[in-house]
Design a protein around this motif. Sequence first.
Motif, PDB file in Angstrom:
ATOM      1  N   TRP A 148       0.861  -1.195   0.000  1.00 26.12           N
ATOM      2  CA  TRP A 148       0.000   0.000   0.000  1.00 26.12           C
ATOM      3  C   TRP A 148       0.888   1.232   0.000  1.00 26.12           C
ATOM      4  CZ3 TRP A 148      -4.698   1.847  -0.784  1.00 26.12           C
ATOM      5  CH2 TRP A 148      -5.038   3.099  -0.271  1.00 26.12           C
ATOM      6  N   LYS A 197      -7.258   0.980   1.500  1.00 28.25           N
ATOM      7  CA  LYS A 197      -6.087   0.472   2.207  1.00 28.25           C
ATOM      8  C   LYS A 197      -6.403  -0.863   2.865  1.00 28.25           C
ATOM      9  CE  LYS A 197      -2.759   1.620   5.850  1.00 28.25           C
ATOM     10  NZ  LYS A 197      -2.359   2.620   6.857  1.00 28.25           N
ATOM     11  N   PRO A 198      -5.610  -1.894   2.585  1.00 28.29           N
ATOM     12  CA  PRO A 198      -5.835  -3.196   3.232  1.00 28.29           C
ATOM     13  C   PRO A 198      -5.209  -3.230   4.620  1.00 28.29           C
ATOM     14  CG  PRO A 198      -3.993  -3.344   1.700  1.00 28.29           C
ATOM     15  CD  PRO A 198      -4.516  -1.936   1.600  1.00 28.29           C
ATOM     16  N   ASP A 199      -5.680  -4.147   5.458  1.00 29.09           N
ATOM     17  CA  ASP A 199      -5.132  -4.321   6.795  1.00 29.09           C
ATOM     18  C   ASP A 199      -4.167  -5.497   6.740  1.00 29.09           C
ATOM     19  OD1 ASP A 199      -4.564  -4.245   9.442  1.00 29.09           O
ATOM     20  OD2 ASP A 199      -6.466  -5.147  10.111  1.00 29.09           O
ATOM     21  N   THR A 201      -0.197  -7.312   7.741  1.00 33.05           N
ATOM     22  CA  THR A 201       1.034  -7.400   8.522  1.00 33.05           C
ATOM     23  C   THR A 201       1.674  -8.736   8.205  1.00 33.05           C
ATOM     24  OG1 THR A 201       2.006  -7.274  10.730  1.00 33.05           O
ATOM     25  CG2 THR A 201      -0.080  -8.447  10.531  1.00 33.05           C
ATOM     26  N   ASN A 237       2.712   4.127   7.256  1.00 30.68           N
ATOM     27  CA  ASN A 237       2.620   2.894   6.475  1.00 30.68           C
ATOM     28  C   ASN A 237       3.897   2.062   6.530  1.00 30.68           C
ATOM     29  OD1 ASN A 237      -0.025   3.453   5.516  1.00 30.68           O
ATOM     30  ND2 ASN A 237       0.832   4.866   4.014  1.00 30.68           N
TER      31      ASN A 237
END
Length: 491
Positions: A148, A197-199, A201, A237
């Motif tokens: 992102w 925006k994706p979440d 990690t 980000n």
Amino acid sequence: MLKVALQGRGDFTEWRDAARSLAAAGIAPGEIEWREKGGDKQLFWEEDVLPPQPSGKSQLTVPQAFIDLASAVICHTDPVRFTLLYTLLWRLQSDRKLLDIVSDEDVSRARLMEKSVRRDAHKMTAFVRFKEVGSGISMNGRRKFLAWFEPDHHIVVRKASFFQRRFNDMDWIILTPKGSAGWDGVKLTTSHEPCEKPDLTDDADMLWRTYYANIFNPARLKVKAMQAEMPKKYWKNLPEAELIPGLVANAESRVIEMAKRQATTPQPFHDRLQQAARSQPLPEPAPAGTLEALREQAAVCTRCPLHEKATQTVFGEGPENADIVFVGEQPGDQEDLAGRPFVGPAGKVFDQAIEAAGIDRSSLYVTNAVKHFKYEPRGKRRIHQRPNMGEVQHCRWWLKLEIDLIKPKIMVAMGATALAALTETKHRLTDIRGQAMRMPNGRLLFVTVHPSYLLRLSDERDRAEQLALFQQDMVEIQSLMRRISQNDSAA
């Protein structure tokens, strides 16, 4: 007033086709109102039908520099870009050298937009962080990644090919509010549709944090510079960004700890080189009033602290009756070890330029404003540090003795430090570069850049342009010397 609406997502072809039709129809910039489709519109505002494309080859011509400029400016988000580019296109038909006029208001504004777009593109290549998604393996056996990024301008399509070349061995998608780009190992796809925006990690986040915490140097902390280079919209980000407040807050105490642990003696190789030099038998002293005698005196110079860390004095090199003296800034790492001026990377650039100009280096005297290498140790490397004016003034004593002995007809200052040493005044290098100035002693002073400046340019096009200018300076120096020789012969 003709109304024209474009998608305005950085598509140069879209604007070019519209501009070509309008200009071929003779419609002046002041007769057109440009807008973005989907943007704010006035009540009852409707797009007009564009004039038909001209049949056959277009009569409009522009320099390649305009194509390069327009391709960048069209990616800007300022709605005025359409009008600005069309105005430049219109004016270029009567003034082919318009883009060379840096003081022109339209040109200046376009250049600023171009700079902003290029800077945004650079930020994208620096701050995109891919995260592994799904099982990590795609149907074609390749790992899958997602990223992102929040650009200021429409640069996703412009930079997509960079990421395709850089990350060719994995499947990836870059999502942004201004479009997306993806690569599956076969096809590069792009879209102008905004994304959410994706979440995300992944395990690599911890690696980024560990890496950043270890390379963070509290002694070189400059918060304003960090904020200028990496605004907060990028910080949020980046996985390592959460460490920054704590690293900044503890910077002072970490600097104190580093100072307690710093080395108290020079690096081992430095001691070995100086010990080897001291073990050499002393040569017979050179005759007084010669360059060799001056070189011997400078070899034990302690006029400023720079001699304490340098391996040796790097004195000038060349014939005692040289007609031209080239003066640089200071020796670099390789010059410090070799004891000769201009033998490192900058020296190779210098040699190539004078060879192309037909100048024989063996006929020149080449020296530096400062005779010792000033550097900052960084691990096993020695990083160049620019000498301050006090150090330049101390070493100017040696430079003056060199010039008084050689009595050259032309002195060439390569860089601002050399210029200051030869004139004892401060000048803007760009104001007098390429000029031959008559000095009070009757000698000519020619000013150009230092070849190391060319090596520091990251943009290939800028480097090629500046290298061509540097080579042209060498040609001009050769021409000056030829004219002086002809005048001497005639006299």
